[in-house]
Scaffold this motif. Structure first.
Motif, PDB file in Angstrom:
ATOM      1  N   THR A  60       0.858  -1.184   0.000  1.00 26.63           N
ATOM      2  CA  THR A  60       0.000   0.000   0.000  1.00 26.63           C
ATOM      3  C   THR A  60       0.892   1.231   0.000  1.00 26.63           C
ATOM      4  O   THR A  60       1.776   1.358   0.859  1.00 26.63           O
ATOM      5  CB  THR A  60      -0.917   0.031   1.241  1.00 26.63           C
ATOM      6  OG1 THR A  60      -1.729  -1.147   1.250  1.00 26.63           O
ATOM      7  CG2 THR A  60      -1.808   1.258   1.219  1.00 26.63           C
ATOM      8  N   VAL A 158      -1.735  -1.073  -3.983  1.00 23.84           N
ATOM      9  CA  VAL A 158      -2.761  -0.035  -3.871  1.00 23.84           C
ATOM     10  C   VAL A 158      -2.078   1.305  -3.646  1.00 23.84           C
ATOM     11  O   VAL A 158      -1.201   1.430  -2.778  1.00 23.84           O
ATOM     12  CB  VAL A 158      -3.735  -0.326  -2.703  1.00 23.84           C
ATOM     13  CG1 VAL A 158      -4.778   0.787  -2.599  1.00 23.84           C
ATOM     14  CG2 VAL A 158      -4.410  -1.677  -2.909  1.00 23.84           C
ATOM     15  N   ARG A 166      -7.981  13.196  -5.301  1.00 21.43           N
ATOM     16  CA  ARG A 166      -8.411  11.942  -5.905  1.00 21.43           C
ATOM     17  C   ARG A 166      -7.460  11.586  -7.041  1.00 21.43           C
ATOM     18  O   ARG A 166      -6.706  12.438  -7.533  1.00 21.43           O
ATOM     19  CB  ARG A 166      -9.840  12.067  -6.441  1.00 21.43           C
ATOM     20  CG  ARG A 166     -10.033  13.156  -7.479  1.00 21.43           C
ATOM     21  CD  ARG A 166     -11.468  13.225  -7.977  1.00 21.43           C
ATOM     22  NE  ARG A 166     -11.677  14.333  -8.904  1.00 21.43           N
ATOM     23  CZ  ARG A 166     -11.373  14.307 -10.197  1.00 21.43           C
ATOM     24  NH1 ARG A 166     -10.837  13.202 -10.716  1.00 21.43           N
ATOM     25  NH2 ARG A 166     -11.599  15.342 -10.970  1.00 21.43           N
ATOM     26  N   THR A 175      -7.624  -0.406 -11.436  1.00 18.86           N
ATOM     27  CA  THR A 175      -9.009  -0.074 -11.086  1.00 18.86           C
ATOM     28  C   THR A 175      -8.987   1.026 -10.041  1.00 18.86           C
ATOM     29  O   THR A 175      -8.054   1.118  -9.231  1.00 18.86           O
ATOM     30  CB  THR A 175      -9.755  -1.297 -10.536  1.00 18.86           C
ATOM     31  OG1 THR A 175      -9.061  -1.792  -9.375  1.00 18.86           O
ATOM     32  CG2 THR A 175      -9.829  -2.401 -11.581  1.00 18.86           C
ATOM     33  N   SER A 177     -11.237   3.064  -6.992  1.00 18.79           N
ATOM     34  CA  SER A 177     -12.364   2.925  -6.075  1.00 18.79           C
ATOM     35  C   SER A 177     -13.454   3.937  -6.399  1.00 18.79           C
ATOM     36  O   SER A 177     -13.224   4.929  -7.103  1.00 18.79           O
ATOM     37  CB  SER A 177     -11.892   3.115  -4.628  1.00 18.79           C
ATOM     38  OG  SER A 177     -11.340   4.414  -4.455  1.00 18.79           O
ATOM     39  N   GLU A 178     -14.662   3.708  -5.868  1.00 28.39           N
ATOM     40  CA  GLU A 178     -15.800   4.570  -6.168  1.00 28.39           C
ATOM     41  C   GLU A 178     -15.564   6.011  -5.721  1.00 28.39           C
ATOM     42  O   GLU A 178     -16.022   6.954  -6.375  1.00 28.39           O
ATOM     43  CB  GLU A 178     -17.067   4.028  -5.494  1.00 28.39           C
ATOM     44  CG  GLU A 178     -17.559   2.716  -6.094  1.00 28.39           C
ATOM     45  CD  GLU A 178     -18.864   2.269  -5.483  1.00 28.39           C
ATOM     46  OE1 GLU A 178     -19.407   3.029  -4.642  1.00 28.39           O
ATOM     47  OE2 GLU A 178     -19.346   1.172  -5.818  1.00 28.39           O
ATOM     48  N   ASP A 179     -14.853   6.198  -4.615  1.00 26.38           N
ATOM     49  CA  ASP A 179     -14.600   7.565  -4.151  1.00 26.38           C
ATOM     50  C   ASP A 179     -13.422   8.211  -4.887  1.00 26.38           C
ATOM     51  O   ASP A 179     -13.107   9.380  -4.671  1.00 26.38           O
ATOM     52  CB  ASP A 179     -14.364   7.604  -2.642  1.00 26.38           C
ATOM     53  CG  ASP A 179     -13.164   6.751  -2.218  1.00 26.38           C
ATOM     54  OD1 ASP A 179     -12.479   6.199  -3.104  1.00 26.38           O
ATOM     55  OD2 ASP A 179     -12.919   6.650  -0.999  1.00 26.38           O
ATOM     56  N   ARG A 181     -10.237   7.648  -4.639  1.00 29.99           N
ATOM     57  CA  ARG A 181      -9.040   7.902  -3.846  1.00 29.99           C
ATOM     58  C   ARG A 181      -8.033   6.760  -3.878  1.00 29.99           C
ATOM     59  O   ARG A 181      -6.894   6.932  -3.443  1.00 29.99           O
ATOM     60  CB  ARG A 181      -9.427   8.200  -2.389  1.00 29.99           C
ATOM     61  CG  ARG A 181     -10.302   9.441  -2.215  1.00 29.99           C
ATOM     62  CD  ARG A 181     -10.236   9.983  -0.797  1.00 29.99           C
ATOM     63  NE  ARG A 181      -8.887  10.419  -0.468  1.00 29.99           N
ATOM     64  CZ  ARG A 181      -8.142   9.887   0.495  1.00 29.99           C
ATOM     65  NH1 ARG A 181      -8.604   8.880   1.210  1.00 29.99           N
ATOM     66  NH2 ARG A 181      -6.925  10.347   0.753  1.00 29.99           N
ATOM     67  N   ARG A 182      -8.421   5.606  -4.410  1.00 28.95           N
ATOM     68  CA  ARG A 182      -7.524   4.449  -4.384  1.00 28.95           C
ATOM     69  C   ARG A 182      -7.415   3.829  -5.785  1.00 28.95           C
ATOM     70  O   ARG A 182      -8.426   3.566  -6.431  1.00 28.95           O
ATOM     71  CB  ARG A 182      -8.027   3.397  -3.389  1.00 28.95           C
ATOM     72  CG  ARG A 182      -8.126   3.913  -1.972  1.00 28.95           C
ATOM     73  CD  ARG A 182      -8.946   2.958  -1.102  1.00 28.95           C
ATOM     74  NE  ARG A 182      -8.251   1.693  -0.883  1.00 28.95           N
ATOM     75  CZ  ARG A 182      -7.411   1.479   0.134  1.00 28.95           C
ATOM     76  NH1 ARG A 182      -7.187   2.445   1.026  1.00 28.95           N
ATOM     77  NH2 ARG A 182      -6.829   0.312   0.285  1.00 28.95           N
ATOM     78  N   THR A 184      -5.834   0.501  -7.715  1.00 31.14           N
ATOM     79  CA  THR A 184      -5.368  -0.843  -7.402  1.00 31.14           C
ATOM     80  C   THR A 184      -4.818  -1.524  -8.645  1.00 31.14           C
ATOM     81  O   THR A 184      -5.432  -1.496  -9.713  1.00 31.14           O
ATOM     82  CB  THR A 184      -6.511  -1.698  -6.824  1.00 31.14           C
ATOM     83  OG1 THR A 184      -7.015  -1.062  -5.646  1.00 31.14           O
ATOM     84  CG2 THR A 184      -6.019  -3.088  -6.468  1.00 31.14           C
TER      85      THR A 184
END
Length: 459
Positions: A60, A158, A166, A175, A177-179, A181-182, A184
């Motif tokens: 991470t 990640v 963001r 990919t 994340s929905e928010d 911020r991440r 992967t």
């Protein structure tokens, strides 16, 4: 036309083409993006006398507002004995963990009871500030990160954006994340120059344009410098050489006896040299083998033979214009390229390679000297020099590392391109003469001077 001179031109073109093929610079040993993960970590441990295997590895990367990042790497050690040894010997595990991640600062290491070795690292320059408060990271590119990336290293990696930001541009195959911020990644196979990762402010009204602006800000100055060094300097040098040769050709055009010999034997000479060059790779037994030059020689031979056939027809010479000569040179170039590709399948055990395809554009300037010479023979020296120079610049542009910073190899690359320019300009002078001879009758025919671009009298 002197046949040895034509053969020298052919060989010099092939030699110069090989010299300016992309030079593979020295690269460091291959390493994964996360070199403290998985097999890479196990190899480092083995170098320190600890034999282990990693069942699962994750990383991470938490990015901070100042561009630094904290890496948290978790390796699940499959060997209980090795895990126990590392748990008991902090100095040993810190030595291994520190050596595994090259360009980071080791903060801490721990080994859990179930054999998970966790290492925390700090990378001070993971990203840099850019336009509109954007952060831009070149860690996923070979040009602006590690120069020989080889895979991801971890089973999952990640990247977490800083607070209040963001993810903007991402790595292909990742990919988000929905928010937002991440990011992967579970695999990483390419490290293209454009694979920058950006982080943009969440509340910015111009979020959609900040990422391309940030990347352009980085690549723009590099591209401008590389254009000037790798394209501008050699092209200007080549233009100067052609301008000097054009002056000699213009002087020679006043001596009609010399030009008559060129005009009378140009078609036959080109056809003869072309046939010999194309036939060379077909011989089962040769005295002198040129290896990888077989396919290019076959292609250039076909192109020269095609021009020779065309110039052997009286009507073609008599009705030649700048446009028809230009089209003829373009057709001959296409024939040469197609024949070289076909020849590679016949003569080269490696077949059609990337190296062959990348070298084909460098034969374009050789054939472009024919219409350039025609324009010079008609008295339009500027058009002739411009035609040859443009044809030279296009393949050099296609080869130049426009967005890649090239430091140590710059002088060598420019030198190779300069050698190509000299070989092409000096040994390509016969093609300029042939082109100029096609324009001689129109220039000296007693009528009004004609437009060198279309062979018609000006209005």
């Amino acid at each position: 036309m002197n046949r040895p001179l034509w053969f020298a031109l052919l060989c010099a073109t092939l030699l110069a083409t090989s010299l300016v093929a992309p030079v593979a610079d020295a690269r460091p040993p291959p390493r994964p993006l996360c070199d403290g993960c998985g097999d890479s970590f196990a190899e480092t441990a083995a170098d320190r006398g600890v034999d282990l295997s990693v069942e699962e590895s994750t990383a991470t990367v938490r990015v901070h507002e100042n561009g630094s990042a904290t890496w948290v790497v978790r390796n699940r050690v499959a060997d209980a004995e090795a895990a126990t040894r590392l748990r008991a010997n902090a100095t040993l595990r810190e030595t291994i963990a520190d050596r595994a991640m090259w360009d980071t600062e080791l903060l801490s290491t721990t080994v859990s009871e179930d054999g998970v070795l966790t290492a925390r690292y700090r990378e001070p320059e993971f990203a840099e500030r850019s336009a509109g408060g954007t952060l831009r990271s070149g860690a996923f590119t070979e040009s602006y990160g590690y120069r020989n990336l080889d895979g991801l290293g971890a089973d999952e990696l990640v990247v977490v954006a800083p607070d209040g930001m963001r993810v903007g541009w991402t790595v292909p195959g990742s990919t988000v994340s929905e928010d937002g911020r991440r990011m992967t990644l579970t695999e990483f196979t390419d490290a293209d120059e454009g694979d920058f990762v950006t982080f943009v402010p969440e509340d910015s009204a111009f979020g959609a344009v900040l990422s391309p602006l940030a990347v352009t800000e980085k690549l723009g100055p590099v591209a401008a410098l590389n254009l000037g060094v790798f394209v501008g300097l050699p092209t200007a040098f080549f233009a100067t050489l052609v301008a000097g040769i054009a002056g000699a050709v213009s002087w020679l055009s006043t001596r009609s006896g010399h030009f008559e010999r060129v005009e009378n034997y140009a078609g036959t000479g080109l056809l003869t040299v072309g046939v010999l060059a194309a036939a060379y790779p077909l011989l089962s037994i040769t005295v002198f083998r040129m290896g990888g030059f077989d396919a290019p020689m076959f292609g250039i031979g076909v192109g020269l033979a095609a021009i020779g056939i065309g110039l052997s027809v009286g009507d073609v010479r008599e009705h030649a214009t700048f446009r028809t000569v230009l089209v003829g040179a373009a057709v001959a170039t296409c024939l040469a390229a197609a024949a070289a590709i076909g020849g590679a399948a016949l003569f080269d055990a490696s077949g059609v390679t990337t190296a062959l395809l990348s070298s084909l554009p460098f034969v374009v300037p050789a054939f472009a000297l024919l219409p350039a010479g025609y324009a010079i023979g008609r008295g339009d020296r500027k058009l002739g020099v411009a035609t040859a120079t443009l044809a030279f610049a296009l393949p050099v542009l296609s080869w130049s590392p426009l967005t890649t910073p090239v430091a140590g190899m710059s002088l060598l690359l420019v030198l190779f391109t300069g050698v190509y320019a000299v070989a092409l300009a000096v040994l390509g002078a016969p093609l300029l003469l042939v082109g100029a001879s096609l324009a001689r009758d129109r220039k000296d025919g007693g009528g009004p001077p004609s437009d060198p671009r279309d062979g018609t009298a000006p209005s």
